[in-house]
Write a protein that holds these residues in place. Structure first.
Motif, PDB file in Angstrom:
ATOM      1  N   SER A 150      28.218  48.843  90.002  1.00 48.62           N
ATOM      2  CA  SER A 150      28.439  48.423  91.531  1.00 48.62           C
ATOM      3  C   SER A 150      28.089  49.444  92.392  1.00 48.62           C
ATOM      4  O   SER A 150      27.429  49.304  93.677  1.00 48.62           O
ATOM      5  CB  SER A 150      29.602  47.759  92.057  1.00 48.62           C
TER       6      SER A 150
ATOM      7  N   TRP B  34      24.618  49.427  93.741  1.00 49.05           N
ATOM      8  CA  TRP B  34      24.705  48.504  94.872  1.00 49.05           C
ATOM      9  C   TRP B  34      24.683  49.064  96.241  1.00 49.05           C
ATOM     10  O   TRP B  34      24.031  49.121  97.012  1.00 49.05           O
ATOM     11  CB  TRP B  34      25.400  47.359  94.441  1.00 49.05           C
TER      12      TRP B  34
ATOM     13  N   TYR C 141      28.854  41.413  92.449  1.00 45.73           N
ATOM     14  CA  TYR C 141      30.010  42.333  92.073  1.00 45.73           C
ATOM     15  C   TYR C 141      31.293  42.259  92.607  1.00 45.73           C
ATOM     16  O   TYR C 141      32.290  42.770  92.303  1.00 45.73           O
ATOM     17  CB  TYR C 141      29.671  43.588  92.698  1.00 45.73           C
TER      18      TYR C 141
ATOM     19  N   VAL D  81      36.259  44.659  93.655  1.00 49.57           N
ATOM     20  CA  VAL D  81      34.990  44.801  93.004  1.00 49.57           C
ATOM     21  C   VAL D  81      34.902  45.232  91.741  1.00 49.57           C
ATOM     22  O   VAL D  81      35.493  46.165  91.252  1.00 49.57           O
ATOM     23  CB  VAL D  81      34.186  46.022  93.969  1.00 49.57           C
TER      24      VAL D  81
ATOM     25  N   SER E 298      28.663  44.816  86.830  1.00 43.50           N
ATOM     26  CA  SER E 298      28.523  43.390  87.089  1.00 43.50           C
ATOM     27  C   SER E 298      28.977  42.542  85.783  1.00 43.50           C
ATOM     28  O   SER E 298      29.417  41.251  86.117  1.00 43.50           O
ATOM     29  CB  SER E 298      27.061  43.254  87.450  1.00 43.50           C
TER      30      SER E 298
ATOM     31  N   GLU F 225      36.182  51.444  93.019  1.00 42.95           N
ATOM     32  CA  GLU F 225      34.892  50.862  93.863  1.00 42.95           C
ATOM     33  C   GLU F 225      35.233  49.928  94.793  1.00 42.95           C
ATOM     34  O   GLU F 225      34.304  49.896  95.615  1.00 42.95           O
ATOM     35  CB  GLU F 225      34.209  49.906  92.471  1.00 42.95           C
TER      36      GLU F 225
END
Length: 346
Positions: A211, A214, A239, A246, A250, A259
């Protein structure tokens, strides 16, 4: 959701002093802050833990953490990737880990206004940034590490490079405050930002499961505005686990507090306080009896894993709380609007 009620609840739910006590109790007499009691220490997470202490007003402990790091800096400006009670455990030298001290030092300065501290850390920051920038490639990306044998690994990591982008931004702000020239860094910063925004193929795509790949380009301020909003929206469902937090990766059923807190920081940096508050609210139940936060948990069984009380996880919860509730002047550290308004790069 009534945001004022949510805000009040979170001010009660996060015990800042309890979190700082956990970090301070884990810190060694030397100033080193391991991941947990008896665990390893890495330079990036050590800085993050020091930043948490700074948010909570544990300034003496935070200074000792920075002084320890300064004392451990290698001749080329880098640090080893891992230590245990001051003894190198992994002699890899990572560019991202080495550069992050600039973020911690600037954060300390924002909160305390301690110019003597800023001046005392300048040479350490300068050497660390010079080391990192020296491993930038023609297209702007930065090689992630040098092996223990001295071989440069040409691979570039998107999360690591995004963190370096933030480090460069903070280093240049420090240099500006101290009246130092940073022209070589400014060029490196511009080229790195262009690579992050426009050349995703330069980075190791196998890490896109994580994540951080991302949201880190947004958190660091390389991707802003409509591009940032679009990036976050496109992969939200990949995610984010509704009402939990989170995922670290994934394709794994593991939610992490770190996260989740970093996504809170990212959303707050963009100015989306409503979503940031909602996600922060999800974390309030994941605490130990002493008020410190879990590292993470699996779902749907909701098994806490790992069991250790992690210093840097707890630190980033405080950074997220600061960004939301303006506990200190350091709460603006990642704000895209603040950097733009104050004439700094970004």
């Amino acid at each position: 959701m009534n945001l004022s009620i949510c805000k009040q609840r979170q001010k009660i739910a996060v015990d800042v002093d309890a979190v700082c006590r956990l970090i301070a109790a884990t810190q060694l007499p030397s100033g080193e802050i391991p991941w947990s009691t008896g665990d390893k220490t890495d330079p990036w997470d050590h800085v993050e833990a020091a930043m948490g202490l700074t948010v909570g007003g544990y300034l003496e402990q935070a200074r000792r953490a920075f002084i320890w790091l300064r004392s451990m800096q290698l001749a080329d400006g880098s640090w080893f990737a891992a230590y245990r009670r001051g003894i190198p455990e992994d002699r890899t030298r990572e560019t991202n880990m080495s550069a992050y001290i600039a973020v911690g030092v600037f954060h300390y300065w924002l909160i305390t206004g301690d110019r003597h501290f800023l001046e005392s850390m300048w040479d350490t920051v300068r050497r660390a940034i010079d080391f990192t920038v020296s491993h930038q490639r023609t297209n702007g990306e930065i090689c992630w590490a040098i092996s223990p044998q001295g071989k440069v690994d040409p691979m570039a990591l998107l999360t690591g490079s995004s963190s370096i982008y933030m480090s460069l931004k903070c280093a240049m702000a420090i240099a500006d405050e101290l009246g130092m020239a940073t022209i070589p860094w400014a060029d490196a910063y511009k080229r790195l930002g262009d690579a992050i925004c426009n050349r995703p193929y330069l980075f190791n795509m196998t890490k896109s499961r994580f994540s951080m790949d991302w949201f880190y380009p947004v958190l660091c301020g390389a991707v802003t505005g409509e591009m940032a909003g679009g990036r976050i929206k496109r992969q939200w469902k990949k995610y984010v686990v509704e009402d939990l937090g989170v995922r670290c990766v994934s394709d794994q059923p593991w939610v992490t507090v770190a996260e989740s807190s970093e996504l809170v920081l990212t959303l707050a940096a963009m100015g989306d306080m409503e979503k940031a508050l909602i996600i922060f609210n999800w974390l309030s139940d994941h605490v130990f009896d002493d008020g410190s936060f879990w590292c993470g948990f699996t779902f749907p069984d909701m098994t806490r894993w790992p069991e250790e009380k992690i210093t840097w996880t707890n630190a980033v919860v405080l950074l997220a709380a600061d960004a939301l509730f303006h506990l200190t002047p350091g709460g603006r550290l990642f704000s895209h609007a603040w950097w733009a308004e104050n004439g700094h790069p970004g």
